[in-house]
Enzyme design. Structure first.
Site: not given
Ligand code: AP5
Ligand code: ZN
Length: 214
Positions: A13, A88, A127, A171
């Site tokens: 994302k 989410r 990552r 997660r």
């Molecule tokens: P990346 O682009 O970083 O993936 P992402 O989908 O953004 O992953 P996140 O871990 O950020 O998502 P998440 O939903 O777990 O975490 P968030 O920060 O929202 O890519 C991942 C890796 O893959 C990178 O190394 C990249 O280089 C590689 N990659 C990307 N695309 C690729 C491809 N096409 N091919 C190969 N490799 C690739 O949330 C974190 C925490 O915050 C949650 O656990 C929760 O505690 C809290 N939180 C956040 N939002 C909420 C909410 N709305 N409600 C409640 N709690 C929340």
């Protein structure tokens, strides 16, 4: 109005958002980034959410909706948002509808990034993120030119606290039980576009742009 980037942890994302920002007018709003900034700054919200983030649980719906409400209010009413990691839960999706109904806003597209779970684990565990600019790398899939150093600004790359194997498993489970129901929710409202996100990032971006123009 807004589009939503939906998908499991590590689906890409954040990586997709960086590209879409360059080709569309959408303002990137990542609740994960907002919460991590709060944790870093040691604000009351940061103190409240740190423990649940560290073990992969979700922050409360009320807190998240409050953050989103405040963020939306900082932009003109006709701003176009790209929500990343929000909504989410079904509760958050309904909360967004309520928020938007007050300002004539609407969600126009939900891009559901579809990736095989094994690939998600591999992506998260490798990552690396830049401390200064937030750029996202991967030790194998998208390695920086110099190990541990950001290509863009020479910043130090770090591994997120929740990117260890145990927390990643939590997660994935939280995603399955609390977030995946949004796929049906947004399918029923006719907004969902499935995007095969198992390919290189350029392909995911291309497919997403096509879905947005559809
Ligand atoms: P990346 O682009 O970083 O993936 P992402 O989908 O953004 O992953 P996140 O871990 O950020 O998502 P998440 O939903 O777990 O975490 P968030 O920060 O929202 O890519 C991942 C890796 O893959 C990178 O190394 C990249 O280089 C590689 N990659 C990307 N695309 C690729 C491809 N096409 N091919 C190969 N490799 C690739 O949330 C974190 C925490 O915050 C949650 O656990 C929760 O505690 C809290 N939180 C956040 N939002 C909420 C909410 N709305 N409600 C409640 N709690 C929340
Ligand atoms: Zn950087």
């Amino acid at each position: 109005e807004a589009i939503v980037l939906l998908g499991g942890p590590g689906a890409g994302k954040g990586t997709l958002a960086e590209t879409l920002k360059k080709h569309t007018p959408y303002i990137h709003v990542s609740t994960g980034d907002m919460l991590r900034a709060a944790v870093r700054s040691g604000s009351p919200i940061g103190l409240e959410v740190k423990a649940c983030m560290d073990n992969g649980q979700l922050a409360s719906d009320d807190l998240i909706l409050e953050l989103i409400k405040e963020r939306i209010s900082q932009e003109p009413v006709d701003a176009k948002f790209m929500f990343d990691g929000f909504p989410r839960t079904i509760e958050q999706a309904k909360g967004l509808q309520t928020l938007f109904s007050g300002i004539n806003g609407t969600v126009t597209h939900v891009l559901n990034l579809v990736v095989d779970p094994d690939a998600l684990v591999q992506r998260l565990c490798g990552r690396r993120t830049c401390k200064t600019c937030g750029a996202i790398f991967h030790v194998v899939n998208m390695p920086p030119k110099e190990e541990g150093i950001c290509d863009l600004d020479g910043g130090e790359l770090y591994q997120r606290a929740d990117d260890n194997e145990e927390t990643v498993m939590n997660r994935l489970e939280v995603y399955k039980t609390q977030t995946a129901p949004l796929i049906d929710f947004y399918t029923e409202s006719g907004l969902l576009h499935n995007v095969d996100a198992g390919n290189p990032p350029e392909t995911t971006a291309q497919l997403s742009l096509e879905a947005l123009n559809a």
